[in-house]
Design a protein around this motif. Structure first.
Motif, mmCIF file in Angstrom:
data_model
loop_
_atom_site.group_PDB
_atom_site.id
_atom_site.type_symbol
_atom_site.label_atom_id
_atom_site.label_comp_id
_atom_site.label_asym_id
_atom_site.label_seq_id
_atom_site.Cartn_x
_atom_site.Cartn_y
_atom_site.Cartn_z
ATOM 1 N N GLY A 210 -64.094 42.815 -69.071
ATOM 2 C CA GLY A 210 -63.068 43.385 -69.935
ATOM 3 C C GLY A 210 -63.028 44.897 -69.863
ATOM 4 O O GLY A 210 -61.949 45.507 -69.870
ATOM 5 N N VAL A 211 -64.216 45.540 -69.758
ATOM 6 C CA VAL A 211 -64.257 46.998 -69.611
ATOM 7 C C VAL A 211 -63.616 47.413 -68.292
ATOM 8 O O VAL A 211 -62.874 48.405 -68.227
ATOM 9 C CB VAL A 211 -65.718 47.496 -69.707
ATOM 10 N N VAL A 212 -63.863 46.636 -67.240
ATOM 11 C CA VAL A 212 -63.236 46.946 -65.954
ATOM 12 C C VAL A 212 -61.723 46.782 -66.051
ATOM 13 O O VAL A 212 -60.947 47.596 -65.516
ATOM 14 C CB VAL A 212 -63.811 46.040 -64.847
ATOM 15 N N LEU A 213 -61.277 45.742 -66.743
ATOM 16 C CA LEU A 213 -59.843 45.461 -66.813
ATOM 17 C C LEU A 213 -59.093 46.489 -67.645
ATOM 18 O O LEU A 213 -58.002 46.934 -67.262
ATOM 19 C CB LEU A 213 -59.632 44.051 -67.376
ATOM 20 N N TYR A 214 -59.685 46.898 -68.774
ATOM 21 C CA TYR A 214 -58.948 47.749 -69.711
ATOM 22 C C TYR A 214 -59.347 49.226 -69.636
ATOM 23 O O TYR A 214 -58.561 50.084 -70.046
ATOM 24 C CB TYR A 214 -59.150 47.243 -71.148
ATOM 25 N N ALA A 215 -60.564 49.528 -69.142
ATOM 26 C CA ALA A 215 -61.004 50.931 -69.062
ATOM 27 C C ALA A 215 -61.245 51.384 -67.640
ATOM 28 O O ALA A 215 -61.545 52.560 -67.415
ATOM 29 C CB ALA A 215 -62.279 51.137 -69.893
ATOM 30 N N ASN A 216 -61.163 50.466 -66.684
ATOM 31 C CA ASN A 216 -61.358 50.781 -65.268
ATOM 32 C C ASN A 216 -62.729 51.427 -65.021
ATOM 33 O O ASN A 216 -62.879 52.367 -64.239
ATOM 34 C CB ASN A 216 -60.235 51.687 -64.751
ATOM 35 N N VAL A 217 -63.732 50.912 -65.719
ATOM 36 C CA VAL A 217 -65.111 51.395 -65.570
ATOM 37 C C VAL A 217 -65.952 50.212 -65.116
ATOM 38 O O VAL A 217 -66.096 49.220 -65.848
ATOM 39 C CB VAL A 217 -65.656 51.975 -66.887
ATOM 40 N N ALA A 218 -66.495 50.297 -63.921
ATOM 41 C CA ALA A 218 -67.228 49.174 -63.329
ATOM 42 C C ALA A 218 -68.731 49.349 -63.391
ATOM 43 O O ALA A 218 -69.460 48.482 -62.915
ATOM 44 C CB ALA A 218 -66.807 48.982 -61.871
ATOM 45 N N THR A 219 -69.205 50.412 -63.993
ATOM 46 C CA THR A 219 -70.655 50.643 -64.000
ATOM 47 C C THR A 219 -71.385 49.593 -64.828
ATOM 48 O O THR A 219 -72.521 49.231 -64.511
ATOM 49 C CB THR A 219 -70.953 52.042 -64.544
ATOM 50 N N TRP A 220 -70.760 49.082 -65.899
ATOM 51 C CA TRP A 220 -71.417 48.055 -66.696
ATOM 52 C C TRP A 220 -71.618 46.782 -65.877
ATOM 53 O O TRP A 220 -72.670 46.149 -65.946
ATOM 54 C CB TRP A 220 -70.590 47.752 -67.957
ATOM 55 N N GLU A 221 -70.598 46.402 -65.143
ATOM 56 C CA GLU A 221 -70.715 45.209 -64.305
ATOM 57 C C GLU A 221 -71.771 45.411 -63.218
ATOM 58 O O GLU A 221 -72.517 44.485 -62.899
ATOM 59 C CB GLU A 221 -69.352 44.912 -63.667
ATOM 60 N N HIS A 222 -71.888 46.626 -62.659
ATOM 61 C CA HIS A 222 -72.916 46.917 -61.672
ATOM 62 C C HIS A 222 -74.311 46.801 -62.281
ATOM 63 O O HIS A 222 -75.218 46.215 -61.664
ATOM 64 C CB HIS A 222 -72.723 48.327 -61.112
ATOM 65 N N ALA A 223 -74.474 47.343 -63.473
ATOM 66 C CA ALA A 223 -75.777 47.268 -64.138
ATOM 67 C C ALA A 223 -76.153 45.821 -64.448
ATOM 68 O O ALA A 223 -77.320 45.420 -64.294
ATOM 69 C CB ALA A 223 -75.752 48.101 -65.418
ATOM 70 N N LEU A 224 -75.191 45.013 -64.877
ATOM 71 C CA LEU A 224 -75.483 43.603 -65.161
ATOM 72 C C LEU A 224 -75.871 42.863 -63.881
ATOM 73 O O LEU A 224 -76.777 42.011 -63.895
ATOM 74 C CB LEU A 224 -74.264 42.948 -65.814
ATOM 75 N N ALA A 225 -75.203 43.171 -62.771
ATOM 76 C CA ALA A 225 -75.546 42.524 -61.504
ATOM 77 C C ALA A 225 -76.972 42.837 -61.083
ATOM 78 O O ALA A 225 -77.656 41.989 -60.491
ATOM 79 C CB ALA A 225 -74.568 42.966 -60.420
ATOM 80 N N MET A 226 -77.451 44.023 -61.370
ATOM 81 C CA MET A 226 -78.814 44.399 -61.004
ATOM 82 C C MET A 226 -79.826 43.934 -62.040
ATOM 83 O O MET A 226 -81.022 43.830 -61.740
ATOM 84 C CB MET A 226 -78.905 45.911 -60.822
ATOM 85 N N ALA A 227 -79.387 43.637 -63.272
ATOM 86 C CA ALA A 227 -80.313 43.189 -64.313
ATOM 87 C C ALA A 227 -80.608 41.698 -64.207
ATOM 88 O O ALA A 227 -81.697 41.242 -64.583
ATOM 89 C CB ALA A 227 -79.746 43.519 -65.688
ATOM 90 N N ILE A 228 -79.647 40.887 -63.742
ATOM 91 C CA ILE A 228 -79.840 39.432 -63.694
ATOM 92 C C ILE A 228 -81.023 39.057 -62.806
ATOM 93 O O ILE A 228 -81.856 38.216 -63.202
ATOM 94 C CB ILE A 228 -78.531 38.754 -63.244
ATOM 95 N N PRO A 229 -81.188 39.604 -61.572
ATOM 96 C CA PRO A 229 -82.393 39.256 -60.793
ATOM 97 C C PRO A 229 -83.689 39.606 -61.492
ATOM 98 O O PRO A 229 -84.686 38.891 -61.372
ATOM 99 C CB PRO A 229 -82.209 40.059 -59.498
ATOM 100 N N ILE A 230 -83.683 40.694 -62.247
ATOM 101 C CA ILE A 230 -84.895 41.078 -62.975
ATOM 102 C C ILE A 230 -85.207 40.038 -64.047
ATOM 103 O O ILE A 230 -86.364 39.634 -64.246
ATOM 104 C CB ILE A 230 -84.718 42.477 -63.582
ATOM 105 N N VAL A 231 -84.188 39.574 -64.772
ATOM 106 C CA VAL A 231 -84.386 38.541 -65.799
ATOM 107 C C VAL A 231 -84.932 37.265 -65.171
ATOM 108 O O VAL A 231 -85.837 36.606 -65.725
ATOM 109 C CB VAL A 231 -83.054 38.282 -66.542
ATOM 110 N N MET A 232 -84.425 36.894 -64.000
ATOM 111 C CA MET A 232 -84.904 35.681 -63.338
ATOM 112 C C MET A 232 -86.378 35.808 -62.969
ATOM 113 O O MET A 232 -87.152 34.855 -63.141
ATOM 114 C CB MET A 232 -84.049 35.421 -62.093
#
Length: 836
Positions: A210-232
């Motif tokens: 939603g942030v990417v769609l409405y604010a055009n900021v993709a850093t949150w999605e990048h951080a989540l992509a890098m956090a998921i392997p750590i959680v696993m």
């Protein structure tokens, strides 16, 4: 079909397995649809939940079978009891034994081996997939906010799919968590906790998209992509830790064992209302005693909330303390407005400077925020590689020498930079020019215009200016990228404005200084100080590197040939005069003496038509300047010798023949002193020679006056250098073939002189004998001559008178030794008195 107490749990496990699989499919579809790395990583994270649901399905089905088996055995017991027989069959060793309860035995086997084994399999999957996903992100060298992330597409459709999957997953996780409160169904707790953890990540993914769609900021999605392997990986470590603890945990009969994949961390999230109860139950279960009933735990449970609130308050107040490291400066922002950017304001008034190293106070977060900036340490980027933002890394097994022919240096490929074409030589006039059409002329020009490529390795080091942090924060966003862009522009401009020969012949430090000044001029306005630009390597493209290698090989061969020639030269000079210095001295003195004699002969020829008396008078006047002429000749010779020594020292230094910079400096200093001495001798001679030359010009004319001066100077130089040559030949240091030749010449001279003296003495004695008795002297000399001539000849005696007869004599070959003396024709004086 008969239902048991585990029928509901079995159906719940089957439904959860289907929901988990559907949620995985939804996440994978969203990842492929939107190109979102976070959605793809979430799909693999969701896929790891299939094993807990499958384990629960197997175990609850076996529970069902065990209960049905127990019902069958109970019915059989009742039938035996009604008939009054076979009671012993249902005692401990009868039908009631474990050998008759096959389903229950299989259930115990599953609880002991299958549940831990599938838990370890889930841990292995989570750890392996987490590491692979992390390495995949790191292999492409992408960072949060980097442009290497794929752009996201189809976000509205993806949000709808994620929303539907989120609702289903959340409902199933809550339903499962509710069923898990039953002690015999607690195996579902791990399944519901894992699915709820997936649900939370789904919520985070929806927020990021939603942030990417409405604010055009993709850093949150990048951080989540890098956090998921750590959680696993963290969950895999927890499962492995639980498995080890289960080995040593005491087991109570009749208590359902807790699976190792039942995450305690996710359990805290799955039951937020009973966190304290969950912790107490976990502690009790872990230690096997009621730890939660002790006074300390009760006190801690009552005061936990106030202590947590106090701790959070202290942490919030600590945000008012700013700790600035020695290499940092901090700008304070109050609701986005900078309070101390430094520099000057719009009206020219000075603004507060950024906070320096130390402790400072500010309003707590979120009223004021401290923005630290690293201003003391150097930052470095590299330019010149085929990958735009690649940074070279030292390889452990890299060769010590980097060759131009290597395809890669430091694990990276070079970028080929175009350079300026070399200057074309002027066209030679080889014939009449032929006019061609304009299009063909242009094509030919394009083919004839050469271009070269060169490879540069450039390292740029920069730092932030503390006094210009305001300008930096207002204009800069990605510092490394901006510096890299500007550095690429300047490197490309430098290469395009230079030729390959120029770049290869220049000192790399000079090239780096030129680039540093250009970068510093462009980046100073944005608060960046370019400290150093180092050109670590300049070399041509690999296809022409072999040609350069051949040139270097030829140069080395040339140096080797020169060294060999020097050795041969020293050997030959030493063979001539014993050592090279003496040989060069002899050659120089001989050459100068010969040159002086030639100039003397030439000047004498020019003076033949002049008045001898006038020439003699002029030469007599010039003879008075003989010391000055000799001093000038010596000064010229010393200057030329010093120049030759300096040249040889410089050549030896370039060839590596044992010379040093100090010896070169000494040779140049000697040359400078010799030049000064020559100038002084020339000035002193010119001062004394000027009036004599003027008088000679008046009496002889300019040409003959110059010839007279040249004759006197040549005679003085010839006399001087011949004396120097004699001194060198008589020197005890003279050796080699020159010394042998001189010694042989001296011996021959003495032999000739002694032979001449002996011949002179003999002639004197014979003259005296001839004066006393001429006839006797002549007769004796004739007899001596005959005896000498007939000494080796064969003699013939005739025993008859040959008068009137023809006498023939046959001679053999060895008797033919010239004309035979005809004695008959010899007239001997007879009756001469002695002395006549």
């Amino acid at each position: 079909m008969t239902e048991t107490t585990h029928t509901r749990s079995r159906r719940c496990a089957l439904g959860g397995l289907v929901v988990q699989l559907a949620v995985f499919a939804a996440a994978l579809a969203v990842g492929l649809l939107t190109h979102s790395e976070a959605a793809k990583n979430l799909a693999w994270y969701v896929l790891g939940g299939l094993l807990p649901w499958f384990t629960a399905l197997l175990v609850f089905r076996q529970h069902e079978l065990a209960e049905l088996e127990a019902l069958d055995l109970a019915e059989l017991r009742r039938e035996r009891s009604a008939t009054g027989g076979g009671e012993a069959l249902f005692e401990e060793g009868g039908a009631g034994a474990l050998g008759f309860r096959v389903a229950e035995a299989r259930l115990r086997w599953m609880q002991r081996w299958v549940i831990p084994g599938l838990g370890l399999a889930q841990a292995a999957y989570l750890a392996t997939m987490g590491i692979l996903l992390w390495n995949q992100l790191q292999a492409t060298r992408i960072a949060i906010g980097s442009e290497k992330w794929a752009p996201l597409t189809n976000l509205p459709v993806a949000l709808i799919v994620l929303g539907v999957a989120l609702v289903g997953a959340f409902w199933m996780s809550r339903y499962t968590s509710g069923l898990a409160r039953v002690s015999t169904w607690q195996l579902l707790r791990g399944c519901g906790s894992y699915l709820l953890g997936n649900t939370i990540v789904f919520v985070l993914l929806i927020v990021c998209l939603g942030v990417v769609l409405y604010a055009n900021v993709a850093t949150w999605e990048h951080a989540l992509a890098m956090a998921i392997p750590i959680v696993m990986v963290v969950l895999a470590a927890e499962i492995l830790f639980n498995f080890v603890l289960d080995i040593y945990r005491p087991r109570t009969p009749g208590v359902e064992p807790r699976a190792c994949f039942d995450s305690r961390l996710l359990g805290l999230i799955a039951e937020p209302g009973g966190i304290a109860h969950t912790i107490a139950e976990a502690i009790n279960y872990q230690f096997g005693v009621k730890v939660s009933h002790t006074w300390f735990y009760q006190l801690l449970e009552r005061t936990f909330v106030p202590l947590l609130g106090a701790g959070l308050g202290v942490l919030w107040l600590l945000t008012a303390v700013v700790v600035v490291q020695p290499y940092e400066h901090v700008i304070i922002e109050r609701f986005g407005r900078q309070l101390n950017p430094g520099g000057t304001g719009a009206g020219g008034e000075p603004l507060p400077a950024p906070l320096g190293p130390g402790l400072h106070l500010k309003w707590p977060w979120p009223f004021e925020i401290a923005r630290p900036y690293n201003t003391g340490q150097l930052h470095q980027i590299s330019v010149g590689w085929k990958i735009y933002d690649a940074e070279p890394a030292e390889e452990p097994n890299a060769p010590g020498v980097l060759l131009w022919t290597d395809e890669k240096h430091k694990g990276l490929e070079h970028f080929n930079l175009l350079t300026c074409p070399p200057p074309r030589p002027p066209d030679r006039d080889v014939g009449p020019r032929v006019e061609v059409p304009s299009d063909e002329s242009a094509a030919e020009t394009r083919r004839d215009t050469p271009f070269n490529v060169v490879r540069l390795e450039v390292a740029v080091q920069y730092r932030l200016k503390p006094e210009a942090l305001g300008a930096y924060t207002q204009r800069m966003r990605d510092t490394d990228r901006t510096i890299r862009d500007v550095a690429w522009e300047e490197v490309t401009r430098l290469a395009a404005s230079s030729t390959v020969d120029f770049l290869l012949s220049q000192d790399v430090a000079r090239i780096g200084d030129v680039l540093r000044r250009a970068l510093a001029d462009r980046m100073s306005s944005v608060g960046i100080d370019v400290v150093y630009v180092g050109v670590t390597n300049v070399h041509p493209e690999t296809s022409v590197a072999q040609a350069y290698r051949e040139v270097i090989g030829a140069q080395q061969q040339s140096v080797a040939a020169i060294r060999e020639a020097r050795v041969v030269e020293d050997q030959r000079l030493s063979a001539v005069a014993g050592d090279t210095r003496t040989a060069r001295l002899l050659a120089d003195v001989t050459s100068r003496a010969t040159s002086a004699r030639e100039r003397l002969n030439a000047a004498t020829q020019q003076l033949r038509g002049a008045d001898a008396a006038v020439v003699e008078q002029v030469e007599r006047q010039l003879d008075a300047l003989e010391p000055l002429l000799r001093e000038r000749a010596v000064a010229v010779a010393r200057r030329e010798q010093a120049a030759d020594v300096a040249r040889r020292v410089t050549e030896d230094l370039a060839l590596g023949l044992g010379q040093s910079l100090e010896s070169q400096a000494r040779a140049l200093e000697v040359l400078r002193q010799a030049e000064a001495a020559e100038q002084a001798a020339e000035a002193a001679l010119e001062a004394q020679l000027a009036p004599v030359r003027a008088a000679a010009v008046q009496r002889l004319g300019a040409a003959r006056a110059a010839a007279a001066l040249a004759a006197v100077a040549a005679r003085v130089e010839s006399t001087h250098w011949e004396s120097e040559l004699n001194r060198a030949l008589d020197s005890p240091q003279l050796g080699g073939s020159a010394a042998a030749t001189v010694a042989a010449a001296l011996a021959d001279r003495w032999q000739i002189e002694m032979a001449a003296a002996g011949e002179f003495a003999r002639v004197e004695n014979e003259r005296e004998a001839y004066t006393v008795a001429r006839h006797t002297y002549r007769t004796r000399r004739l007899m001596e001559t005959l005896a000498e001539g007939l000494h080796d000849a064969r003699k013939y005696f005739l025993a008859f008178d040959p008068a009137g007869r023809e006498v023939r004599v046959r001679f053999i070959a060895e008797d033919e030794r010239g004309d035979i003396l005809d004695l008959t024709r010899t007239q001997l004086p007879m009756g001469g008195a002695p002395g006549q």
